[in-house]
Design a protein around this motif. Structure first.
Motif, mmCIF file in Angstrom:
data_model
loop_
_atom_site.group_PDB
_atom_site.id
_atom_site.type_symbol
_atom_site.label_atom_id
_atom_site.label_comp_id
_atom_site.label_asym_id
_atom_site.label_seq_id
_atom_site.Cartn_x
_atom_site.Cartn_y
_atom_site.Cartn_z
ATOM 1 N N GLY B 69 0.846 -1.190 0.000
ATOM 2 C CA GLY B 69 0.000 0.000 0.000
ATOM 3 C C GLY B 69 0.884 1.244 0.000
ATOM 4 O O GLY B 69 1.956 1.252 0.590
ATOM 5 N N ARG B 70 0.445 2.300 -0.727
ATOM 6 C CA ARG B 70 1.292 3.489 -0.862
ATOM 7 C C ARG B 70 0.630 4.719 -0.284
ATOM 8 O O ARG B 70 -0.568 4.928 -0.471
ATOM 9 C CB ARG B 70 1.575 3.767 -2.338
ATOM 10 C CG ARG B 70 2.480 2.748 -2.948
ATOM 11 C CD ARG B 70 2.345 2.774 -4.462
ATOM 12 N NE ARG B 70 3.174 1.724 -5.018
ATOM 13 C CZ ARG B 70 4.117 1.933 -5.930
ATOM 14 N NH1 ARG B 70 4.315 3.144 -6.418
ATOM 15 N NH2 ARG B 70 4.839 0.934 -6.370
ATOM 16 N N PHE B 71 1.436 5.520 0.382
ATOM 17 C CA PHE B 71 0.971 6.789 0.927
ATOM 18 C C PHE B 71 1.928 7.886 0.503
ATOM 19 O O PHE B 71 3.133 7.658 0.388
ATOM 20 C CB PHE B 71 0.978 6.763 2.466
ATOM 21 C CG PHE B 71 0.130 5.688 3.089
ATOM 22 C CD1 PHE B 71 -1.210 5.910 3.376
ATOM 23 C CD2 PHE B 71 0.687 4.457 3.399
ATOM 24 C CE1 PHE B 71 -1.990 4.921 3.973
ATOM 25 C CE2 PHE B 71 -0.091 3.459 3.988
ATOM 26 C CZ PHE B 71 -1.425 3.691 4.279
ATOM 27 N N ASP B 72 1.391 9.092 0.320
ATOM 28 C CA ASP B 72 2.224 10.283 0.204
ATOM 29 C C ASP B 72 2.532 10.706 1.641
ATOM 30 O O ASP B 72 1.628 11.104 2.370
ATOM 31 C CB ASP B 72 1.451 11.383 -0.544
ATOM 32 C CG ASP B 72 2.308 12.621 -0.785
ATOM 33 O OD1 ASP B 72 3.194 12.905 0.054
ATOM 34 O OD2 ASP B 72 2.071 13.298 -1.795
ATOM 35 N N TYR B 73 3.793 10.596 2.035
ATOM 36 C CA TYR B 73 4.105 10.829 3.452
ATOM 37 C C TYR B 73 4.074 12.313 3.806
ATOM 38 O O TYR B 73 4.074 12.674 4.973
ATOM 39 C CB TYR B 73 5.438 10.179 3.849
ATOM 40 C CG TYR B 73 6.657 10.637 3.068
ATOM 41 C CD1 TYR B 73 7.250 11.865 3.303
ATOM 42 C CD2 TYR B 73 7.211 9.811 2.097
ATOM 43 C CE1 TYR B 73 8.359 12.285 2.571
ATOM 44 C CE2 TYR B 73 8.321 10.209 1.362
ATOM 45 C CZ TYR B 73 8.887 11.443 1.607
ATOM 46 O OH TYR B 73 9.972 11.850 0.875
ATOM 47 N N ARG B 74 4.006 13.194 2.795
ATOM 48 C CA ARG B 74 3.926 14.625 3.093
ATOM 49 C C ARG B 74 2.520 15.013 3.547
ATOM 50 O O ARG B 74 2.330 15.851 4.399
ATOM 51 C CB ARG B 74 4.305 15.446 1.857
ATOM 52 C CG ARG B 74 5.722 15.149 1.354
ATOM 53 C CD ARG B 74 5.948 15.745 -0.016
ATOM 54 N NE ARG B 74 4.863 15.349 -0.942
ATOM 55 C CZ ARG B 74 4.774 15.744 -2.192
ATOM 56 N NH1 ARG B 74 5.682 16.544 -2.702
ATOM 57 N NH2 ARG B 74 3.775 15.337 -2.945
ATOM 58 N N THR B 75 1.519 14.337 2.927
ATOM 59 C CA THR B 75 0.117 14.669 3.230
ATOM 60 C C THR B 75 -0.614 13.541 3.950
ATOM 61 O O THR B 75 -1.712 13.740 4.460
ATOM 62 C CB THR B 75 -0.640 14.917 1.908
ATOM 63 O OG1 THR B 75 -0.539 13.700 1.130
ATOM 64 C CG2 THR B 75 -0.036 16.057 1.128
ATOM 65 N N GLY B 76 -0.025 12.344 3.915
ATOM 66 C CA GLY B 76 -0.677 11.175 4.503
ATOM 67 C C GLY B 76 -1.667 10.512 3.569
ATOM 68 O O GLY B 76 -2.289 9.502 3.920
#
Ligand SMILES: Cc1cc2nc3c(=O)[nH]c(=O)nc-3n(C[C@H](O)[C@H](O)[C@H](O)COP(=O)(O)OP(=O)(O)OC[C@H]3O[C@@H](n4cnc5c(N)ncnc54)[C@H](O)[C@@H]3O)c2cc1C
Ligand code: FES
Lengths: 414, 104
Positions: B69-76
């Motif tokens: 699973g992938r997340f944008d760690y800047r915005t969550g």
């Protein structure tokens, strides 16, 4: 008027496709037909966490609210019984009929069966209801027989041991996990099961099985005889192709689709465990995968191509994923990316605490697959990087793959 | 009200990488981006109980080690199946070589 998109099979692939149709902006009717009585749920936990739990719960993929919010009409507990390609309509078990603009077959796979009369002490595991039936028999000190040393059987063995059952696992081949898993990795899993108290019987077949009110009796080809509370049969799965076959679609170890996941009828697509497709990564070799991520990727891709929203000139988008699979047994995590049999030689990267990754290289040095095993998530990050190296067609330096001093990420830039 | 906590030294994290930070029974993931910026999110995936710090950071994405699973760690932001619930994020600042996060 747009008669809408119909999806047969409300499993991982069908549900993903339904949501993907909406993500791509499709505004017409989306109907999802599912034979099971539960809300769509994830299958992998059935042989793992759910099985080991006291009170197994289905891990739902999408609840009513999300389905409603996305305008997905789920018709559950209903079997599609026929596809009329001429009328472009699906016939349902209740006698009604549903017209389609495009149809997706996401009918999954079903357990391969042994040719013995099947009673309540002989079980197969595919559905949540199967899991509930099995779970009732897993009790401390009680004998359980598992037939087949594939992933489902081995994960079940681990779950049953966690619950204290006495487990005997019978494998007909010369080792467990003969299909698709390198011997070095199978050996780690074999040793772990033995250490956990599973009795493994290798290279022995089932001559006969019968059951009475007290137990199931298993007669092995070697002459050995076993009694157990329950026999769980995990000898592989076959694609569910009945509807497709009756509709005259091409079948080849599954519903045969092209790289766009279209069947031999351009209005009908297939995705997930039920289809075989040409894997571009390996020059179009036709494969059928039984893997969770594949079911999602193909569901998403099929939706795009049903809408003609791909990036090619004809509005299609070809399959270009790398196969990926995982299994959990005890605290061991196994991950395989690519198909190991594409490799002609192997190099091994040893990591902390006995974990390792095998890199499978083709004759020309291209990395074609990687398989790893270790406690928890030890191998995960390097397998993720291996996937990118495989997708890029990199020919990595074998010494660098072996050496922990080389971060795999640096090979990507090369 | 912000409650700034010292999580680690700035150079404890490699560029384009992540580490796990446990505090008061909670787990966070602290990221250093390829542009040398720092970010923080909850440390556990929203799909199952899995530590994201065992996953892979590529550009602005953290990929979960368990099922990718992938997340944008800047915005969550959850970037699609199998993750559909966003990660919670936390403000981060770097002061005197230390990474501080504000956990509310
Ligand atoms: C016990 C178990 C453990 C697993 N563990 C892992 C794992 O660890 N890692 C991994 O990568 N993969 C694992 N898998 C495989 C993974 O779950 C499958 O690849 C995935 O579920 C396939 O999705 P699918 O949608 O193609 O098929 P399915 O999930 O099988 O869904 C198909 C659905 O279609 C329905 N259907 C069929 N015909 C009809 C009809 N005519 N009308 C209406 N409905 C119909 C079926 O009832 C079913 O609900 C596991 C599978 C099982 C069974
Ligand atoms: S646990 Fe993170 S994607 Fe499943």
């Amino acid at each position: 008027m747009d008669t809408g998109m119909v999806i047969i099979g409300a499993g991982e692939s069908g549900v993903r496709a339904a949501f993907a149709l909406r993500e791509h902006g499709y505004a017409g009717p989306v109907t999802l037909i599912g034979a099971e009585r539960h809300l769509p749920y994830e299958r992998p936990p059935l042989s793992k966490e759910a099985m080991a739990a006291d009170d197994p719960q289905a891990k739902t993929i999408a609840d009513h609210q999300r389905l409603v919010e996305h305008g997905i009409n789920l018709i559950s507990e209903t079997t599609a019984t026929a596809v009329d390609r001429h009328a472009r309509a699906v016939r349902l078990g209740d006698g009604s009929s549903l017209a389609y603009e495009r149809l997706l077959l996401a009918t999954g796979a079903a357990p391969r069966r042994l040719p013995f009369d099947h009673g309540p002490r002989m079980a197969y595991l595919r559905t949540f209801d199967d899991a509930l039936a099995i779970r009732r028999h897993l009790r401390p000190g009680r004998p359980i027989a598992i037939i087949g040393g594939g992933f489902v059987g081995l994960e079940l063995a681990a779950a049953a041991r966690r619950l204290g059952a006495e487990v005997t696992l019978i494998e007909a081949q010369s080792r467990i996990l003969k299909r698709g898993v390198p011997e070095e990795i199978a050996a780690v899993i074999d040793a772990r099961h033995r250490a956990e108290g599973v009795k493994l019987i290798i290279e022995d077949g089932i001559a006969d099985m019968s059951e009475n009110s007290a137990c199931v009796v298993i007669q092995l080809t070697s002459g050995r005889r076993l009694e157990a509370d329950l026999a769980i049969i995990g000898i592989g799965a076959v694609a569910v192709t009945g509807l497709a076959q009756a509709a005259g679609l091409a079948i080849d170890n599954g519903i045969a689709v092209d790289e766009y996941l279209a069947t031999s009828d351009p209005h009908i697509f297939a995705a997930g465990d039920c289809c075989s497709f040409p894997l571009a990564l390996y020059g179009g070799r036709r494969v059928r995968l039984e893997a969770w991520r594949n079911a999602q990727e193909q569901g998403t891709l099929a939706a795009k191509n049903m809408l003609g929203m791909g990036e090619d000139k004809d509005g299609g988008e070809p399959h270009r994923f790398v196969p990926w699979f995982w299994s959990d047994q005890y605290d061991l995590g196994l991950q395989i990316v690519g198909l190991c049999d594409e490799g002609s030689h192997v190099v091994r990267r040893d990591m902390d605490n006995g974990a390792f990754i095998l890199f499978h290289l083709a004759h020309d040095g291209r990395l074609v697959a990687a398989s790893g095993i270790g406690a928890g998530m030890t191998v995960a990050r390097d397998i993720q990087l291996a996937e990118m190296l495989i997708a890029k067609g990199v020919r990595p330096d074998a010494e660098k793959l072996v050496s922990l001093a080389t971060k795999l990420k640096t090979l990507l830039a090369a | 009200m912000s409650n700034w906590i010292e999580a680690c030294a700035a150079d404890d994290i490699d560029e384009e990488d992540v580490i796990r930070f446990d505090h008061d029974g909670r787990t966070f993931a602290i990221y250093r981006s390829p542009d040398d910026e720092y970010f923080a999110t909850d440390g556990v995936c929203t799909h199952e109980q899995v530590h994201l710090a065992d996953g892979l950071v590529m550009d602005e994405i953290i990929e979960c080690p368990k099922h990718n699973g992938r997340f944008d760690y800047r915005t969550g932001e959850a970037k699609g199946a199998p993750v559909c619930v966003n990660l919670r994020t936390y403000p981060v600042k770097v002061e005197a070589g230390k990474v501080l996060i504000a956990i509310g």
